[in-house]
Design an enzyme around this catalytic site. Structure first.
Site, PDB file in Angstrom:
ATOM      1  N   ASP A 166       6.360   1.963 -71.283  1.00  0.00           N
ATOM      2  CA  ASP A 166       5.417   2.928 -71.839  1.00  0.00           C
ATOM      3  C   ASP A 166       5.318   4.201 -70.989  1.00  0.00           C
ATOM      4  O   ASP A 166       4.243   4.618 -70.579  1.00  0.00           O
ATOM      5  CB  ASP A 166       4.043   2.230 -71.931  1.00  0.00           C
ATOM      6  N   ASN A 418       6.900  -5.536 -63.056  1.00  0.00           N
ATOM      7  CA  ASN A 418       5.712  -5.246 -63.864  1.00  0.00           C
ATOM      8  C   ASN A 418       5.854  -5.910 -65.219  1.00  0.00           C
ATOM      9  O   ASN A 418       6.833  -5.673 -65.937  1.00  0.00           O
ATOM     10  CB  ASN A 418       5.527  -3.747 -64.074  1.00  0.00           C
ATOM     11  N   GLU A 419       4.892  -6.741 -65.540  1.00  0.00           N
ATOM     12  CA  GLU A 419       4.796  -7.370 -66.858  1.00  0.00           C
ATOM     13  C   GLU A 419       6.096  -7.961 -67.373  1.00  0.00           C
ATOM     14  O   GLU A 419       6.519  -7.659 -68.496  1.00  0.00           O
ATOM     15  CB  GLU A 419       4.232  -6.372 -67.871  1.00  0.00           C
ATOM     16  N   ASN A 473      -2.773  -7.437 -65.220  1.00  0.00           N
ATOM     17  CA  ASN A 473      -2.957  -6.266 -66.086  1.00  0.00           C
ATOM     18  C   ASN A 473      -3.731  -6.760 -67.302  1.00  0.00           C
ATOM     19  O   ASN A 473      -3.200  -7.565 -68.080  1.00  0.00           O
ATOM     20  CB  ASN A 473      -1.599  -5.721 -66.553  1.00  0.00           C
ATOM     21  N   TYR A 475      -6.499  -5.910 -70.657  1.00  0.00           N
ATOM     22  CA  TYR A 475      -7.049  -4.868 -71.543  1.00  0.00           C
ATOM     23  C   TYR A 475      -8.059  -5.427 -72.535  1.00  0.00           C
ATOM     24  O   TYR A 475      -8.085  -5.015 -73.688  1.00  0.00           O
ATOM     25  CB  TYR A 475      -5.892  -4.155 -72.260  1.00  0.00           C
ATOM     26  N   TYR A 479      -6.937  -3.354 -76.186  1.00  0.00           N
ATOM     27  CA  TYR A 479      -5.938  -3.858 -77.142  1.00  0.00           C
ATOM     28  C   TYR A 479      -6.466  -5.050 -77.932  1.00  0.00           C
ATOM     29  O   TYR A 479      -5.993  -5.343 -79.022  1.00  0.00           O
ATOM     30  CB  TYR A 479      -4.640  -4.244 -76.427  1.00  0.00           C
ATOM     31  N   GLU A 513      -4.090  -3.378 -63.493  1.00  0.00           N
ATOM     32  CA  GLU A 513      -4.331  -2.485 -64.634  1.00  0.00           C
ATOM     33  C   GLU A 513      -5.559  -2.957 -65.400  1.00  0.00           C
ATOM     34  O   GLU A 513      -5.728  -4.155 -65.636  1.00  0.00           O
ATOM     35  CB  GLU A 513      -3.142  -2.475 -65.619  1.00  0.00           C
ATOM     36  N   TRP A 558      -6.105   1.663 -64.733  1.00  0.00           N
ATOM     37  CA  TRP A 558      -4.977   2.290 -65.405  1.00  0.00           C
ATOM     38  C   TRP A 558      -5.475   3.451 -66.215  1.00  0.00           C
ATOM     39  O   TRP A 558      -6.272   3.230 -67.112  1.00  0.00           O
ATOM     40  CB  TRP A 558      -4.259   1.278 -66.309  1.00  0.00           C
ATOM     41  N   LYS A 577      -5.028   7.068 -70.875  1.00  0.00           N
ATOM     42  CA  LYS A 577      -5.956   6.197 -70.143  1.00  0.00           C
ATOM     43  C   LYS A 577      -6.371   6.787 -68.806  1.00  0.00           C
ATOM     44  O   LYS A 577      -7.044   6.130 -68.003  1.00  0.00           O
ATOM     45  CB  LYS A 577      -5.328   4.814 -69.955  1.00  0.00           C
TER      46      LYS A 577
END
Ligand code: EVA
Length: 608
Positions: A166, A418-419, A473, A475, A479, A513, A558, A577
């Protein structure tokens, strides 16, 4: 010498000339330039600043979105008195692939867009004359290179990048290029580790050289007084009454490494050096033996027009904003940043979680369909035929990042991915290889971590067993269960945290995040998603959750600032963000963070 990643310094034995400035540039969509002799001169070039991303300086979409081969070219003069020494061109980074030519001769190639590499040109340059430097670069993404993605071809035949990540796939010569003159026998690397004993510190050092010789290592304090000295390529420096490097209170010594042959000085290298220890003890993070609670951001190298190109004005502004908001830490999401940023973190007393380029290691709908067409078989991202190739590249990136950054006091941890998709069977083998390698490479044995994606839950993640710090991370409230559903988000979030508490053992959890897209133009009472009011409420909910779990030892929001992404329906001209706008002005939420972070003691939750 070729492999030395030491930051370039001019000393009694070394010379550094910057090659930054206006270069020539040309796209090569047919990949025909090499065969057509473009190394002798670009036929239809335009000017292009170095360092910068090429993308946003143009005014056409074709140029901005260009994907494929492209060329950079410049002339450089090599002083005659350099003959007999080693002459090297050092690239801070070229994104993502580079092939280097000097006076038409191929010198070297490099894969990976976010770490430095050297072209040794001693035998090909013309001394006391002007020489031609050409770089054939390429910005196509693949699944065997980091960051992961792929290239698509549009119906008009033009290629475009399809990142599995992203952020915008900025490319070009994005960091400084330097021409170096080095002695033939030289210092090529050094590493240090620290032990604190009451008021004193012991610095274990080891130095690598090319060519034989006698090594001395001297440490000078800020006033230039000799604080300690050692002889030999490895040894210990005893620093009496050591002044320690600390968060927001950094003290930097100067380390000078000298190489002698027959008692004659042949090389001298210097660096700044902060003395500090960092460790994970139980669920606490200890800096110099004292508890520290992390607060700050995941960042990006990203700014208007220059894209990902190093811009010292933006770097300076970012540190001023970080200090103003009360941060003490940031993660170099999602790639190692320019070296100048780490030196500044050392000078300003910031903590860095240093991340590799391993982002996009995730089975997206797109690559899932392509990889498994017709078989109906679900393959994990680390179980593909190409996984060994990806692993080899990942090891190279990890190696170069740790080699480059290991002596910075600011760097406290390595983020290895990352992720990633880490619920499938191939995860364990892939992770173990890299996590072991990180410890092997780092004499300070800094804690290793990786950022865990939303879908990876406490009992399904096969990667978390390898992490010294569990980094999440999350959200909840953006999300999932956003807007009026934030009540449910908080409940679901707490439930997941209870799950992490069961599997974490005695390890700390930090948030790498948490955030909500917010338009700096939008206000609404009562709040709606995308308004500044909602970003505040979202953060306040998250902070409430963090505050109720003592094992949560850090919060990196984030993102520090709004940043550019690929266009699409989930992004309003980029990811919004940021606590700051892309122009580095505060949104309302920056004041929420400032009042929280300034009030939290450095050792928040230490007594719990
Ligand atoms: C986001 N979420 O959705 C962020 C991305 C980031 O920008 C993530 O690690 O999980 C990613 O790159 O805003």
């Amino acid at each position: 010498m070729n492999m030395s990643l030491l930051y370039p310094r001019a000393t009694a034995s070394r010379r550094v000339i910057s090659l930054d400035g206006m270069w020539q540039f040309q796209f090569d969509p047919e990949s025909a330039g090499e065969a057509a002799g473009w190394t002798g001169g670009l036929p239809e070039s335009c000017s292009m600043p170095v360092p910068s991303s090429f993308c946003d300086v143009f005014t056409t979409k074709d140029a901005r979105e260009y994907t494929g081969d492209f060329w950079y070219e410049t002339d450089f003069f090599v002083p005659g008195e350099w003959e007999g020494k080693e002459v090297v061109i050092r690239f801070g980074s070229v994104t993502h692939k580079a092939k280097v030519f000097v006076n038409g001769a191929e010198i070297c190639s490099h894969v990976g867009g976010f770490l430095p590499f050297n072209a040794v040109v001693t035998d090909v340059v013309k001394y006391n004359q002007v020489n031609k430097l050409s770089v054939l670069a390429n910005n196509e993404l693949s699944e065997t290179m980091l960051p992961c993605g792929k290239t698509q071809v549009l119906s008009n035949g033009k290629k475009v990048s399809a990142p599995y990540f992203d952020f915008y796939n900025y490319a070009g010569i994005q960091r400084p290029v330097k021409l170096l003159c080095l002695p033939k026998a030289a210092v090529t690397d050094y590493e240090v580790k620290f032990t604190l004993q009451d008021a004193d510190a012991e610095v274990d050092y080891s130095v690598k050289t090319c060519g034989e010789g006698d090594v001395t290592v001297s440490l000078y304090d800020k006033q230039g007084n000799l604080a300690a000295e050692g002889k030999g390529a490895a040894g210990k420096l005893l620093v009496k009454d050591a002044k320690l490097w600390n968060v927001h209170a950094p003290y930097l010594y100067k380390i000078v490494i000298r190489l002698y042959q027959d008692e004659k000085l042949v090389d001298e290298y210097y660096d700044t050096l902060g003395i500090r220890t960092f460790e994970v003890k139980g669920d606490k993070l200890l800096l110099n033996g004292k508890h520290v609670y992390l607060r700050g951001f995941g960042k990006h190298e990203d700014a208007d027009i220059r894209g990902r190109g190093l811009d010292l004005v933006t770097v300076k502004r970012d540190y001023e904003c970080l200090k103003w908001v009360g941060a003490n830490c940031f993660r170099t999401s999602h790639y190692p940043y320019a070296e100048e940023l780490y030196y500044m973190a050392d000078e300003e007393g910031f903590l860095i979680i240093d991340e590799t380029t391993a982002v996009g290691c995730m089975e997206s709908t797109m690559n899932f369909l392509a990889a498994n067409q017709g078989t109906g078989k679900k393959l994990g991202f680390f179980e593909k035929e190409t996984t060994p190739q990806l692993l080899e590249h990942h090891r190279q990136v990890l190696h170069d990042m740790i080699t480059r950054d290991k002596n910075h006091a600011s760097v406290i941890a390595w983020s290895i991915l990352n992720e990633p998709q880490c619920t499938s069977d191939g995860t364990e083998e892939y992770f173990k290889n890299l996590f072991d390698y990180a410890h092997e490479l780092d004499v300070q044995k800094r804690p290793r971590t990786y950022a865990v994606v939303m879908m990876s839950l406490p009992h399904t993640s096969k990667g978390q067993q390898f992490a010294d710090i569990i980094s999440l991370n999350r959200y909840y409230g953006w999300y999932v269960m956003g807007g009026a559903g934030i009540v449910d988000a908080e409940a679901a979030f707490r439930k997941e945290m209870d799950g992490w508490n069961q599997v974490r053992g005695d390890r700390p959890v930090i948030f790498t995040e948490y955030g909500a897209d917010t338009l700096a133009s939008e206000h609404k009472l009562p709040s709606v998603m995308w308004s500044q009011e909602y970003q505040n409420e979202y953060l306040e909910m998250n902070h409430r959750v963090f505050d109720s779990y003592d094992f949560v030892q850090g919060e990196l929001m984030w993102n520090f600032a709004d940043f550019q992404t690929t266009e699409g329906i989930l992004r309003v001209n980029g990811n919004k963000k940021g606590a700051f706008t892309r122009q580095r002005q505060p949104k309302d939420v920056a004041y929420v963070l400032k009042s929280r972070w300034e009030a939290l003691p450095t050792d928040y939750k230490s007594d719990k």
